[in-house]
Write an enzyme that holds these catalytic residues in place. Structure first.
Site, PDB file in Angstrom:
ATOM      1  N   ASP A 287      20.213   4.188  15.189  1.00  0.00           N
ATOM      2  CA  ASP A 287      20.628   2.836  15.577  1.00  0.00           C
ATOM      3  C   ASP A 287      19.962   2.377  16.874  1.00  0.00           C
ATOM      4  O   ASP A 287      19.962   3.089  17.881  1.00  0.00           O
ATOM      5  CB  ASP A 287      22.147   2.864  15.754  1.00  0.00           C
ATOM      6  CG  ASP A 287      22.767   1.479  15.883  1.00  0.00           C
ATOM      7  OD1 ASP A 287      22.076   0.555  16.319  1.00  0.00           O
ATOM      8  OD2 ASP A 287      23.954   1.348  15.547  1.00  0.00           O
TER       9      ASP A 287
ATOM     10  N   SER B 219      20.742  -3.160  14.482  1.00  0.00           N
ATOM     11  CA  SER B 219      21.814  -2.696  13.610  1.00  0.00           C
ATOM     12  C   SER B 219      22.234  -3.788  12.619  1.00  0.00           C
ATOM     13  O   SER B 219      21.393  -4.313  11.894  1.00  0.00           O
ATOM     14  CB  SER B 219      22.989  -2.201  14.468  1.00  0.00           C
ATOM     15  OG  SER B 219      23.830  -1.347  13.730  1.00  0.00           O
TER      16      SER B 219
END
Length: 271
Positions: free
Chosen positions: A160, A46
């Site tokens: 993610d 991320s």
């Protein structure tokens, strides 16, 4: 001196996810450089993939300068809302802004080994992205479910990396290195923002879903640290700032330096 306990050690950095909290990664990297450490591998998830990828490309100065110029207004203006069901924001504006100052490049050409970690929803597994376009890899790794639109490629749907692995220590290649993991999901600290309890009377299903997701990530981060035992863990309180506080880069970069020093001191005392 702090560095004397760890001289001549090459470093692998594992940079976790956590929105704007990830700006502490910049301060952590800066502090390690000042102390003379050589970072020759970065694994990121991320926001950790974003900071880590740009650092591995050799463009950290440009990123830090760009972040320091962000304001609340400019952050909001980069939120390109989408009406597609795959997420609230497309993420095109923020990546176009980054590309205007930091050109894309293929990961395999970087002077530092770099991996971004994403989650493939269709195949229910972690995916390591370590070649091809840096920005494509980062975009897949930061696709927070229901916030950023998922990345579709053939039969793959990427979101993610933190969905399955918010602190991807297991994807380190150079296991002989001094492994430093930065956990952005650590316990809250009273000196920062007040932890708000979930107001169920004024919350909707999305609020419940988001709260559940982050509770899960915090638990997973603790379990990952216990399982893989990196040499140093830099614990960043999850309430150090809000998810979208990118305009607070100066504060967060400085905190990264401070927490890096604290973690090294604790390691030195324990050895």
């Amino acid at each position: 001196m702090l560095e004397k306990a760890f001289l001549n050690r090459k470093v692998t950095l594992v940079l976790g996810g956590g929105g704007a909290r990830g700006l502490v990664h910049i301060g952590i990297i800066r502090r390690l450089e000042e102390l003379g450490f050589e970072i020759d591998e970065v694994v990121g998830c991320s926001i950790g993939a974003l900071v880590g990828g740009i650092y591995a490309q050799g463009k950290m100065d440009v990123l830090e300068d760009w972040m320091q110029r962000l304001t609340k207004k400019s952050v909001f203006n980069m939120m390109d809302f989408s009406w597609k069901g795959l997420g609230m924001m497309k993420g095109i504006k923020v990546f176009n802004a980054l590309k205007s100052v930091i050109p894309d490049a293929n990961i395999e050409t970087f002077p530092i080994l770099f991996k971004a970690v994403a989650t493939d929803l269709n195949y229910e597994k972690e995916v390591v992205l370590d070649f091809g376009s840096m920005y494509d890899a980062i975009r897949a790794s930061i696709a927070i479910p229901a916030v950023f639109t998922a990345v579709e490629e053939d039969n793959h749907v990427y979101v993610d990396g933190g969905v399955l692995n918010p602190l991807p220590i297991n994807h380190v290649t150079k296991k002989e290195n001094f492994i430093i993991a930065v956990n952005l999901e650590s316990k809250p600290d009273k000196q920062y923002s007040v932890i708000k309890k979930l107001d169920t009377k004024n919350s909707n299903s999305f609020d419940i879903l988001q709260a559940s997701y982050y509770v899960m990530r915090r638990k997973m981060s603790r379990l990952i640290v216990d399982l893989y035992h990196p040499d140093v863990v830099v614990d960043i309180p999850y309430n150090i700032c809000n998810l979208w506080d990118y305009h607070r880069s100066e504060f967060l970069v400085q905190k990264g330096r401070e927490y890096m020093d604290k973690a090294l001191k604790n390691k030195a005392k324990a050895t």
